[in-house]
Scaffold this motif. Structure first.
Motif, short mmCIF file in Angstrom:
data_model
loop_
_atom_site.label_atom_id
_atom_site.label_comp_id
_atom_site.label_asym_id
_atom_site.label_seq_id
_atom_site.Cartn_x
_atom_site.Cartn_y
_atom_site.Cartn_z
N SER A 183 9.58 -7.15 -3.76
CA SER A 183 8.44 -6.30 -3.44
C SER A 183 8.93 -4.95 -2.95
O SER A 183 10.10 -4.79 -2.58
N PHE A 184 8.05 -3.98 -2.94
CA PHE A 184 8.39 -2.65 -2.44
C PHE A 184 8.87 -2.74 -1.00
O PHE A 184 9.86 -2.14 -0.62
N SER A 185 8.16 -3.52 -0.20
CA SER A 185 8.52 -3.66 1.22
C SER A 185 9.91 -4.26 1.39
O SER A 185 10.69 -3.81 2.23
N THR A 186 10.24 -5.26 0.59
CA THR A 186 11.56 -5.88 0.66
C THR A 186 12.64 -4.87 0.28
O THR A 186 13.69 -4.80 0.91
N PHE A 187 12.36 -4.07 -0.74
CA PHE A 187 13.30 -3.04 -1.18
C PHE A 187 13.54 -2.02 -0.07
O PHE A 187 14.68 -1.66 0.24
N VAL A 188 12.46 -1.56 0.57
CA VAL A 188 12.55 -0.57 1.64
C VAL A 188 13.32 -1.14 2.83
O VAL A 188 14.17 -0.46 3.41
N VAL A 189 13.03 -2.37 3.19
CA VAL A 189 13.74 -3.00 4.32
C VAL A 189 15.22 -3.15 3.98
O VAL A 189 16.08 -2.98 4.84
N ARG B 211 10.09 7.91 -0.07
CA ARG B 211 8.83 8.13 0.64
C ARG B 211 8.08 9.31 0.04
O ARG B 211 6.88 9.25 -0.19
N GLU B 212 8.78 10.40 -0.21
CA GLU B 212 8.14 11.59 -0.79
C GLU B 212 7.59 11.30 -2.18
O GLU B 212 6.48 11.70 -2.52
N LYS B 213 8.38 10.63 -2.99
CA LYS B 213 7.99 10.38 -4.38
C LYS B 213 6.86 9.36 -4.51
O LYS B 213 6.18 9.32 -5.53
N THR B 214 6.67 8.55 -3.49
CA THR B 214 5.61 7.54 -3.56
C THR B 214 4.37 7.94 -2.75
O THR B 214 3.41 7.19 -2.68
N ARG B 215 4.41 9.13 -2.15
CA ARG B 215 3.29 9.59 -1.32
C ARG B 215 1.98 9.52 -2.11
O ARG B 215 1.89 9.97 -3.24
N GLY B 216 0.99 8.90 -1.51
CA GLY B 216 -0.31 8.76 -2.15
C GLY B 216 -0.44 7.52 -3.03
O GLY B 216 -1.52 7.23 -3.55
N ASN B 217 0.66 6.80 -3.21
CA ASN B 217 0.64 5.61 -4.07
C ASN B 217 0.93 4.32 -3.32
O ASN B 217 1.09 3.27 -3.93
N GLU C 281 2.33 -0.36 3.55
CA GLU C 281 3.61 0.15 3.04
C GLU C 281 3.93 1.50 3.67
O GLU C 281 5.08 1.77 4.03
N GLU C 282 2.93 2.36 3.79
CA GLU C 282 3.14 3.68 4.42
C GLU C 282 3.62 3.52 5.85
O GLU C 282 4.55 4.20 6.28
N LYS C 283 2.97 2.64 6.58
CA LYS C 283 3.34 2.40 7.97
C LYS C 283 4.77 1.89 8.07
O LYS C 283 5.54 2.32 8.93
N LEU C 284 5.15 0.98 7.19
CA LEU C 284 6.50 0.44 7.17
C LEU C 284 7.53 1.54 6.92
O LEU C 284 8.50 1.68 7.67
N ASP D 22 7.24 4.89 7.05
CA ASP D 22 7.24 5.94 8.06
C ASP D 22 7.88 5.47 9.37
O ASP D 22 8.67 6.20 9.98
N GLY D 23 7.57 4.26 9.79
CA GLY D 23 8.16 3.72 11.00
C GLY D 23 9.67 3.52 10.87
O GLY D 23 10.44 3.85 11.78
N LEU D 24 10.08 3.01 9.72
CA LEU D 24 11.50 2.80 9.46
C LEU D 24 12.25 4.12 9.44
O LEU D 24 13.32 4.25 10.05
N LEU D 25 11.69 5.12 8.76
CA LEU D 25 12.33 6.43 8.71
C LEU D 25 12.47 7.04 10.11
O LEU D 25 13.53 7.57 10.46
N SER D 26 11.42 6.97 10.90
CA SER D 26 11.47 7.53 12.26
C SER D 26 12.56 6.85 13.09
O SER D 26 13.37 7.52 13.73
N ASP D 27 12.57 5.53 13.07
CA ASP D 27 13.55 4.78 13.85
C ASP D 27 14.98 5.07 13.38
O ASP D 27 15.86 5.33 14.20
N LEU D 28 15.19 5.05 12.09
CA LEU D 28 16.54 5.25 11.56
C LEU D 28 17.03 6.68 11.75
O LEU D 28 18.22 6.90 11.98
N ARG D 29 16.14 7.64 11.67
CA ARG D 29 16.53 9.03 11.93
C ARG D 29 17.01 9.20 13.37
O ARG D 29 18.01 9.87 13.63
N LEU D 30 16.28 8.60 14.31
CA LEU D 30 16.70 8.67 15.72
C LEU D 30 18.05 8.00 15.91
O LEU D 30 18.94 8.52 16.61
N ARG D 31 18.23 6.84 15.29
CA ARG D 31 19.50 6.13 15.40
C ARG D 31 20.65 6.93 14.78
O ARG D 31 21.77 6.92 15.28
#
Length: 103
Positions: A26-32, A71-77, A82-85, A87-96
Motif C-alpha cells: 500500500s502507499f502507506s506501507t511504502f511511505v513508512v 509528497r509534492e507529486k501526490t498532492r491532491g491525490n 495518507e496526507e496526515k501520515l 506530513d507527520g512523518l516528514l515533520s518528525d524526520l526533518r527535525l531528527r
C-alpha cells in the motif's frame, strides 16, 4: 546506431508476478518504509543488514528528499489519512535530521 550510442535493455515479463506476501504494497506501507530508511540512516535504529546503529547523513538526506518529492507529486491525490501520515512523518524526520546533523 553508431558505436558510441547506447541503448537501454528491454525486459519482457511473462506470466503473473507472485507477491512477496499475501497483502499488496500500500502507499502507506511504502511511505513508512522510506521513513524507516531515513531513521536507520540517522542512527535512530539498527541497520537490519548489520545489526549496528550507523549514521549516514547523505543517505538519510537522499531518502528524506525522496519522501518530500513523493509528497509534492501526490498532492491532491491522497486520502486525508495518507496526507496526515506523510506530513507527520516528514515533520518528525526533518527535525531528527537537523538534530543528527548537529551532533
Amino acid at each position: 546506431m553508431s558505436p558510441s550510442e547506447k541503448r537501454g535493455e528491454t525486459f519482457v515479463m511473462t506470466g503473473e508476478a507472485s507477491p512477496a506476501s499475501e497483502e499488496s504494497l500500500s502507499f502507506s506501507t511504502f511511505v513508512v518504509g522510506l521513513g524507516s530508511a531515513v531513521l536507520i540512516h540517522l542512527g535512530g535504529a539498527p541497520n537490519p543488514e548489520t545489526g549496528r546503529v550507523e549514521k549516514d547523513l547523505p543517505s538519510a538526506r537522499q531518502n528524506l528528499d525522496l519522501l518530500a518529492m513523493l509528497r509534492e507529486k501526490t498532492r491532491g491525490n491522497l486520502t486525508a489519512e495518507e496526507e496526515k501520515l506523510v506530513d507527520g512523518l516528514l515533520s518528525d524526520l526533518r527535525l531528527r535530521y537537523v538534530e543528527a546533523s548537529r551532533k
